[in-house]
Design an enzyme around this catalytic site. Sequence first.
Site, mmCIF file in Angstrom:
data_model
loop_
_atom_site.group_PDB
_atom_site.id
_atom_site.type_symbol
_atom_site.label_atom_id
_atom_site.label_comp_id
_atom_site.label_asym_id
_atom_site.label_seq_id
_atom_site.Cartn_x
_atom_site.Cartn_y
_atom_site.Cartn_z
ATOM 1 N N GLU A 281 54.095 54.347 -112.026
ATOM 2 C CA GLU A 281 55.457 54.677 -112.825
ATOM 3 C C GLU A 281 56.936 54.646 -112.414
ATOM 4 O O GLU A 281 58.269 54.977 -112.302
ATOM 5 C CB GLU A 281 55.518 56.521 -112.254
ATOM 6 N N ASN A 282 56.851 53.024 -112.026
ATOM 7 C CA ASN A 282 58.226 52.492 -111.127
ATOM 8 C C ASN A 282 59.028 52.755 -112.187
ATOM 9 O O ASN A 282 58.847 52.865 -113.694
ATOM 10 C CB ASN A 282 58.412 51.410 -111.789
ATOM 11 N N GLU A 309 53.038 59.336 -116.806
ATOM 12 C CA GLU A 309 53.852 58.365 -116.103
ATOM 13 C C GLU A 309 55.479 59.190 -116.167
ATOM 14 O O GLU A 309 56.384 59.073 -115.239
ATOM 15 C CB GLU A 309 53.442 57.341 -116.489
HETATM 16 ZN ZN ZN Z 1 51.208 59.931 -111.325
#
Ligand code: ZN
Length: 533
Positions: A281-282, A309
């Site tokens: 999930e950047n 995400e």
């Molecule tokens: Zn996660």
Amino acid sequence: MNREVISTVSGLPFAYNLDLDVTRLVDGDGSNVDSEIIQGHLIYSFVVHHPTIFVELNAQDMIISNSKLLNLSGEIIAAEENSEIKVQNNENTNTYLFTFESTLPEEELKLELDFTYKLKNSPIGHYGSYQGGKRMCSTKFEPTFARLAFPCVDQPNSKAIFTIQILHTCDKIAVSIMPVQSMNTGLGEEGKWTKTIFQQTPKLSTYIVAWVVGEFEYIEGFYESVPIRIYTEKGMKLQALYSLTLVYKAIQILTEYTQIPIPLPKIDLIVVPKLKAGAMENWGLQTLLIDYQSSYSEKFGIANTIFHEFAHYWFGNFVTMVWWNELYLNEGFAVFFASYVQDKLQSNQDIWNISFNLLHLNPALEFDTQEDETHPIICPIVQAKDDDSIFDNISYSKAGVIIKMFHDKIGEENFKKGIRNYLQKHQYGNATTAVLQEALIEASGMQDLPLKMKSWLEKMKEKEDQIQIDEDKQTIWWIPITVIVKWEGINEVNYINIELEQKQMELQIIPPDPDKKLLWIKLNQDQKGYYRK
Ligand SMILES: [Zn+2]
């Protein structure tokens, strides 16, 4: 117990100016990976709060040199080359200790340094992979791998702003958390290099910092004025159309729910060939590992992953747990909201009672029976390097199920109000269970919420599957039970909601008519409680 490897008592990071040179990537068959040296220059800005002669940073598998300490106006206060800074590496704690000759002034300071390391091949830290023989590099920093890519205070509670610039060859593009601010091309002796400079980020934790450099194409859509791009390898962008519509819908539902607009000026997703998990999930640059030719059931999984995400944009990235022991504040909420979004989009498919239970309740109950593996949802973690082991069915699935259980208890509207308070109050900061409960109590008036949640969050599963459990002769669990009663000759069933908060409880079931015979009783309708009946 001090769980921080790096103490933030004396000084706090507030900015990283990171300059990376990734021009040495080698296309081909992987026989030249040893020459793929990454060089970097870091300006680490921090504030000194208490007298100290030390600055400590996490850094692993790299060489640090040429360090200098500067004040805010840019004057050099101390330099390693003049022996005014002693630099020591501690491989056990993955830290570098910078010791100065005299006490640091209590003000904003900058530590400048050079660093260099070999690009990794395994998918942690800053690593290389191939797309059709073409070399690319990407990052995966959660939980403690940012320190493999640049020196930093690699702890979720040490948020800072980042300005990133990357020098790369002209045949590649560079993407990161924020939009591109400027690009200078034709650099280097042969004019084959480009420097891509990105806008400054808001405050964020090191584990969601990201960049990717490679040959990509993208499709683009917009949510209001926010551009959404999905980057793929060349020739594959049309395969990402399905994902683009999912992203749009996820944003629509989650911004409405949270009442907080997308906290970044752009959204990028990028399909990479190698990743430790299915997705990461950047912030502003989600990395995804997907098969373009997916079947329907795989598409259902892709949708759930993308929604998960995106939930992290708010739960994890915008408001982050203080420490890894409360990882559930990120992952439990991402699990819950992935199904929430899916339920809103596919309301005819009974997402909560079917796929949520299949994806999360059953695997969590199963995992919880493994006595060597299971742990409380909030688990004690001493050091950040111990954290990798808690990315499991307890921190994800069980936490999601328990959040759903309390969501049902609090009620949708009050829960939503509480979550909005929680996000507003702790935006760009860190949070704990206590402040989450504070916000939920404020919204619902349920003063005993912490007591009800306590055993579910802090205790392990009991050894026997019982509805009423007394673990250590003192623990009484709050257990919501929906009872369904079926009477002879009556088509409808009766629903009775009870809450077990003591060792025993008697439930009187009174027939609607003295002549009616009880046919059957069923407990825990739709498995809404986390237990087996
Ligand atoms: Zn996660």
